[in-house]
Scaffold this motif. Structure first.
Motif, PDB file in Angstrom:
ATOM      1  N   THR A   1     -14.026 -24.563   3.421  1.00 47.78           N
ATOM      2  CA  THR A   1     -12.708 -24.705   2.794  1.00 47.78           C
ATOM      3  C   THR A   1     -12.820 -24.416   1.312  1.00 47.78           C
ATOM      4  O   THR A   1     -13.621 -25.041   0.610  1.00 47.78           O
ATOM      5  CB  THR A   1     -12.148 -26.132   2.997  1.00 47.78           C
ATOM      6  N   LEU A   2     -12.023 -23.473   0.863  1.00 49.02           N
ATOM      7  CA  LEU A   2     -11.970 -23.131  -0.562  1.00 49.02           C
ATOM      8  C   LEU A   2     -10.686 -23.715  -1.136  1.00 49.02           C
ATOM      9  O   LEU A   2      -9.597 -23.459  -0.623  1.00 49.02           O
ATOM     10  CB  LEU A   2     -11.996 -21.610  -0.747  1.00 49.02           C
ATOM     11  N   ASP A   3     -10.835 -24.485  -2.201  1.00 54.72           N
ATOM     12  CA  ASP A   3      -9.706 -25.219  -2.745  1.00 54.72           C
ATOM     13  C   ASP A   3      -8.869 -24.388  -3.713  1.00 54.72           C
ATOM     14  O   ASP A   3      -9.395 -23.548  -4.462  1.00 54.72           O
ATOM     15  CB  ASP A   3     -10.203 -26.470  -3.488  1.00 54.72           C
TER      16      ASP A   3
ATOM     17  N   MET B   1     -16.625 -13.119  -3.700  1.00 54.55           N
ATOM     18  CA  MET B   1     -15.777 -13.907  -4.584  1.00 54.55           C
ATOM     19  C   MET B   1     -14.421 -14.031  -3.916  1.00 54.55           C
ATOM     20  O   MET B   1     -13.917 -13.052  -3.348  1.00 54.55           O
ATOM     21  CB  MET B   1     -15.653 -13.180  -5.925  1.00 54.55           C
ATOM     22  N   TYR B   2     -13.825 -15.216  -3.971  1.00 54.75           N
ATOM     23  CA  TYR B   2     -12.521 -15.438  -3.365  1.00 54.75           C
ATOM     24  C   TYR B   2     -11.534 -15.912  -4.425  1.00 54.75           C
ATOM     25  O   TYR B   2     -11.814 -16.853  -5.176  1.00 54.75           O
ATOM     26  CB  TYR B   2     -12.624 -16.479  -2.244  1.00 54.75           C
ATOM     27  N   PHE B   3     -10.403 -15.230  -4.463  1.00 53.83           N
ATOM     28  CA  PHE B   3      -9.383 -15.564  -5.454  1.00 53.83           C
ATOM     29  C   PHE B   3      -8.116 -16.061  -4.771  1.00 53.83           C
ATOM     30  O   PHE B   3      -7.611 -15.432  -3.833  1.00 53.83           O
ATOM     31  CB  PHE B   3      -9.032 -14.341  -6.310  1.00 53.83           C
ATOM     32  N   CYS B   4      -7.616 -17.164  -5.276  1.00 50.31           N
ATOM     33  CA  CYS B   4      -6.299 -17.657  -4.907  1.00 50.31           C
ATOM     34  C   CYS B   4      -5.310 -17.100  -5.924  1.00 50.31           C
ATOM     35  O   CYS B   4      -5.640 -16.968  -7.115  1.00 50.31           O
ATOM     36  CB  CYS B   4      -6.298 -19.192  -4.941  1.00 50.31           C
TER      37      CYS B   4
ATOM     38  N   SER C   1      -0.876 -27.519  -2.961  1.00 55.27           N
ATOM     39  CA  SER C   1      -2.222 -27.150  -2.574  1.00 55.27           C
ATOM     40  C   SER C   1      -2.168 -26.032  -1.531  1.00 55.27           C
ATOM     41  O   SER C   1      -1.318 -26.050  -0.626  1.00 55.27           O
ATOM     42  CB  SER C   1      -2.934 -28.384  -2.004  1.00 55.27           C
ATOM     43  N   ALA C   2      -3.074 -25.076  -1.648  1.00 56.47           N
ATOM     44  CA  ALA C   2      -3.097 -23.942  -0.713  1.00 56.47           C
ATOM     45  C   ALA C   2      -4.542 -23.555  -0.434  1.00 56.47           C
ATOM     46  O   ALA C   2      -5.018 -22.502  -0.858  1.00 56.47           O
ATOM     47  CB  ALA C   2      -2.335 -22.765  -1.304  1.00 56.47           C
TER      48      ALA C   2
END
Lengths: 114, 116
Positions: free
Chosen positions: A20-22, A89-92, A74-75
Protein backbone atom coordinates in the motif's frame (compact mmCIF):
# COMPACT_ATOMS: atom_id res chain seq x y z
CA UNK A 1 0.35 24.69 0.66
CA UNK A 2 1.20 21.21 -0.49
CA UNK A 3 -1.78 19.64 -2.13
CA UNK A 4 -0.53 16.10 -2.52
CA UNK A 5 1.38 14.38 0.27
CA UNK A 6 3.20 11.10 -0.08
CA UNK A 7 4.84 10.34 3.25
CA UNK A 8 6.83 7.27 2.18
CA UNK A 9 9.97 8.26 0.28
CA UNK A 10 10.93 4.62 -0.13
CA UNK A 11 9.55 1.15 0.51
CA UNK A 12 10.95 -2.36 0.36
CA UNK A 13 8.49 -5.20 -0.17
CA UNK A 14 8.93 -8.89 -0.68
CA UNK A 15 7.83 -10.24 -4.04
CA UNK A 16 4.24 -11.56 -4.12
CA UNK A 17 3.23 -9.52 -1.11
CA UNK A 18 0.62 -6.77 -1.33
CA UNK A 19 1.81 -3.20 -0.88
CA UNK A 20 0.00 0.00 0.00
CA UNK A 21 1.37 3.35 -1.07
CA UNK A 22 -0.01 6.26 0.90
CA UNK A 23 -1.38 9.48 -0.52
CA UNK A 24 -3.31 12.29 1.10
CA UNK A 25 -4.54 15.38 -0.66
CA UNK A 26 -5.99 18.77 0.07
CA UNK A 27 -8.54 20.65 -1.98
CA UNK A 28 -11.54 22.89 -1.52
CA UNK A 29 -12.90 21.99 -4.95
CA UNK A 30 -15.79 19.51 -4.57
CA UNK A 31 -15.05 18.04 -7.98
CA UNK A 32 -11.63 16.56 -8.56
CA UNK A 33 -9.80 13.52 -9.81
CA UNK A 34 -7.02 11.48 -8.32
CA UNK A 35 -4.40 9.61 -10.33
CA UNK A 36 -1.56 7.24 -9.75
CA UNK A 37 1.38 7.03 -12.15
CA UNK A 38 4.35 4.69 -12.27
CA UNK A 39 7.73 5.94 -13.41
CA UNK A 40 10.35 3.25 -14.07
CA UNK A 41 14.02 4.11 -14.45
CA UNK A 42 13.47 4.83 -18.14
CA UNK A 43 11.59 7.96 -17.12
CA UNK A 44 8.30 7.40 -18.88
CA UNK A 45 5.15 8.13 -16.90
CA UNK A 46 2.73 5.22 -16.95
CA UNK A 47 -0.88 5.89 -15.99
CA UNK A 48 -2.15 3.29 -13.54
CA UNK A 49 -5.51 4.25 -12.14
CA UNK A 50 -8.02 7.09 -11.77
CA UNK A 51 -10.60 7.92 -9.10
CA UNK A 52 -13.16 10.67 -9.46
CA UNK A 53 -14.34 12.51 -6.39
CA UNK A 54 -17.93 11.53 -7.03
CA UNK A 55 -17.21 7.88 -7.77
CA UNK A 56 -19.03 5.72 -5.27
CA UNK A 57 -16.79 2.70 -5.66
CA UNK A 58 -13.06 2.38 -5.34
CA UNK A 59 -11.33 2.18 -8.69
CA UNK A 60 -9.63 -1.06 -9.69
CA UNK A 61 -7.38 -1.88 -12.64
CA UNK A 62 -6.01 -5.39 -12.60
CA UNK A 63 -3.60 -5.69 -9.69
CA UNK A 64 -4.05 -2.03 -8.83
CA UNK A 65 -6.80 -0.68 -6.64
CA UNK A 66 -7.31 2.71 -5.12
CA UNK A 67 -8.47 2.88 -1.52
CA UNK A 68 -10.42 6.12 -1.66
CA UNK A 69 -11.45 7.57 1.70
CA UNK A 70 -13.00 10.90 0.85
CA UNK A 71 -13.63 12.13 4.39
CA UNK A 72 -10.00 11.53 5.26
CA UNK A 73 -8.82 12.92 1.89
CA UNK A 74 -6.88 9.78 1.34
CA UNK A 75 -6.23 7.92 -1.92
CA UNK A 76 -3.88 5.05 -1.24
CA UNK A 77 -2.72 2.75 -4.03
CA UNK A 78 -2.80 -0.96 -3.33
CA UNK A 79 -0.77 -3.31 -5.49
CA UNK A 80 -1.67 -6.93 -4.98
CA UNK A 81 0.75 -9.79 -5.54
CA UNK A 82 3.73 -7.56 -6.21
CA UNK A 83 6.17 -8.44 -8.96
CA UNK A 84 9.81 -7.55 -9.53
CA UNK A 85 8.71 -5.36 -12.42
CA UNK A 86 6.73 -3.21 -10.02
CA UNK A 87 9.98 -1.67 -8.76
CA UNK A 88 9.70 1.97 -9.76
CA UNK A 89 8.80 5.43 -8.58
CA UNK A 90 5.09 5.93 -7.92
CA UNK A 91 3.41 9.31 -8.02
CA UNK A 92 0.03 10.28 -6.67
CA UNK A 93 -1.54 13.22 -8.46
CA UNK A 94 -4.66 15.33 -8.35
CA UNK A 95 -6.56 17.47 -10.77
CA UNK A 96 -9.15 19.94 -9.59
CA UNK A 97 -11.90 20.06 -12.19
CA UNK A 98 -11.87 23.86 -12.29
CA UNK A 99 -8.71 23.55 -14.38
CA UNK A 100 -6.84 20.90 -16.30
CA UNK A 101 -3.62 20.94 -14.31
CA UNK A 102 -2.42 17.77 -12.64
CA UNK A 103 -0.30 18.34 -9.55
CA UNK A 104 2.03 15.59 -8.40
CA UNK A 105 3.18 14.41 -5.01
CA UNK A 106 6.86 13.88 -4.27
CA UNK A 107 6.63 10.20 -5.03
CA UNK A 108 7.44 6.90 -3.36
CA UNK A 109 10.24 4.69 -4.59
CA UNK A 110 9.13 1.07 -4.39
CA UNK A 111 11.65 -1.75 -4.34
CA UNK A 112 10.39 -5.30 -4.79
CA UNK A 113 12.74 -7.86 -3.30
CA UNK A 114 13.10 -11.36 -4.80
CA UNK B 1 -4.59 4.10 -27.19
CA UNK B 2 -3.30 7.62 -26.86
CA UNK B 3 0.32 8.09 -27.82
CA UNK B 4 2.44 11.13 -27.18
CA UNK B 5 5.92 11.44 -28.63
CA UNK B 6 8.78 13.75 -27.79
CA UNK B 7 11.77 14.68 -29.83
CA UNK B 8 14.61 14.58 -29.19
CA UNK B 9 14.82 11.98 -26.45
CA UNK B 10 18.10 13.44 -25.25
CA UNK B 11 20.22 16.42 -26.12
CA UNK B 12 23.60 17.73 -25.08
CA UNK B 13 24.37 21.33 -25.86
CA UNK B 14 26.81 24.08 -25.02
CA UNK B 15 25.94 26.82 -22.60
CA UNK B 16 24.32 29.75 -24.35
CA UNK B 17 22.65 27.82 -27.12
CA UNK B 18 18.91 27.35 -27.51
CA UNK B 19 17.24 23.97 -27.57
CA UNK B 20 13.85 23.12 -29.01
CA UNK B 21 11.85 20.13 -27.78
CA UNK B 22 8.81 18.88 -29.68
CA UNK B 23 5.78 17.20 -28.19
CA UNK B 24 3.28 15.50 -30.50
CA UNK B 25 0.03 13.68 -29.90
CA UNK B 26 0.12 10.95 -32.52
CA UNK B 27 -3.37 9.53 -32.57
CA UNK B 28 -5.57 12.16 -31.01
CA UNK B 29 -6.11 15.88 -30.98
CA UNK B 30 -4.92 17.42 -27.76
CA UNK B 31 -6.92 20.33 -26.50
CA UNK B 32 -4.27 21.07 -23.93
CA UNK B 33 -0.64 20.19 -23.56
CA UNK B 34 1.50 20.52 -20.46
CA UNK B 35 5.22 20.86 -19.90
CA UNK B 36 6.88 19.48 -16.81
CA UNK B 37 10.40 19.53 -15.50
CA UNK B 38 11.89 16.85 -13.30
CA UNK B 39 15.21 17.02 -11.50
CA UNK B 40 16.88 13.77 -10.43
CA UNK B 41 15.00 11.97 -7.67
CA UNK B 42 12.39 14.68 -7.51
CA UNK B 43 8.79 15.01 -8.56
CA UNK B 44 7.42 16.49 -11.76
CA UNK B 45 7.00 20.22 -11.54
CA UNK B 46 4.48 21.80 -13.87
CA UNK B 47 6.07 24.57 -15.91
CA UNK B 48 3.24 25.69 -18.16
CA UNK B 49 -0.10 24.85 -19.69
CA UNK B 50 -0.42 25.23 -23.42
CA UNK B 51 -3.62 25.56 -25.44
CA UNK B 52 -3.64 25.52 -29.20
CA UNK B 53 -3.63 28.97 -30.73
CA UNK B 54 -3.23 30.88 -27.50
CA UNK B 55 -0.43 31.95 -25.22
CA UNK B 56 0.82 29.47 -22.69
CA UNK B 57 0.01 29.91 -19.04
CA UNK B 58 3.15 29.69 -16.97
CA UNK B 59 3.39 28.55 -13.38
CA UNK B 60 4.73 30.89 -10.78
CA UNK B 61 8.49 31.14 -10.87
CA UNK B 62 8.87 29.90 -14.45
CA UNK B 63 10.50 32.45 -16.74
CA UNK B 64 8.38 32.78 -19.85
CA UNK B 65 11.20 34.44 -21.78
CA UNK B 66 13.50 31.58 -20.88
CA UNK B 67 11.12 28.77 -21.72
CA UNK B 68 9.24 29.64 -24.89
CA UNK B 69 6.20 27.54 -25.62
CA UNK B 70 4.45 27.41 -28.95
CA UNK B 71 1.31 25.39 -29.52
CA UNK B 72 0.80 25.70 -33.25
CA UNK B 73 -1.69 22.89 -33.79
CA UNK B 74 -3.85 20.42 -31.91
CA UNK B 75 -1.10 17.82 -32.21
CA UNK B 76 2.10 19.77 -31.67
CA UNK B 77 3.57 21.87 -28.90
CA UNK B 78 7.19 22.99 -28.68
CA UNK B 79 9.30 24.09 -25.75
CA UNK B 80 12.38 26.16 -26.50
CA UNK B 81 14.95 26.59 -23.77
CA UNK B 82 16.63 29.83 -24.75
CA UNK B 83 20.26 30.55 -23.90
CA UNK B 84 20.53 27.36 -21.95
CA UNK B 85 22.80 27.15 -18.92
CA UNK B 86 23.96 24.16 -16.88
CA UNK B 87 21.23 24.74 -14.30
CA UNK B 88 18.67 24.13 -17.05
CA UNK B 89 19.89 20.54 -17.32
CA UNK B 90 16.90 18.42 -16.44
CA UNK B 91 14.35 15.91 -17.66
CA UNK B 92 11.56 17.64 -19.56
CA UNK B 93 8.28 15.80 -20.01
CA UNK B 94 5.23 16.85 -21.93
CA UNK B 95 1.72 15.56 -21.60
CA UNK B 96 -1.47 15.97 -23.53
CA UNK B 97 -5.11 15.61 -22.74
CA UNK B 98 -8.09 15.04 -24.95
CA UNK B 99 -10.15 17.19 -22.64
CA UNK B 100 -12.94 16.45 -20.24
CA UNK B 101 -12.96 16.24 -16.48
CA UNK B 102 -12.23 12.53 -16.31
CA UNK B 103 -9.56 12.39 -18.94
CA UNK B 104 -6.09 11.49 -17.85
CA UNK B 105 -3.02 13.13 -19.24
CA UNK B 106 -0.95 11.07 -21.62
CA UNK B 107 2.74 11.57 -21.14
CA UNK B 108 5.53 11.67 -23.64
CA UNK B 109 8.69 9.66 -23.00
CA UNK B 110 10.61 12.74 -21.87
CA UNK B 111 13.68 14.60 -23.07
CA UNK B 112 16.92 14.61 -21.12
CA UNK B 113 18.76 17.88 -21.53
CA UNK B 114 22.38 18.29 -20.52
CA UNK B 115 23.90 21.72 -20.84
CA UNK B 116 27.68 21.80 -20.68
Amino acid sequence: AQKITQTQPGMFVQEKEAVTLDCTYDTSDPSYGLFWYKQPSSGEMIFLIYQGSYDQQNATEGRYSLNFQKARKSANLVISASQLGDSAMYFCAMREDRDDKIIFGKGTRLHILP
Amino acid sequence: GAVVSQHPSWVICKSGTSVKIECRSLDFQATTMFWYRQFPKQSLMLMATSNEGSKATYEQGVEKDKFLINHASLTLSTLTVTSAHPEDSSFYICSATKGGAQETQYFGPGTRLLVL
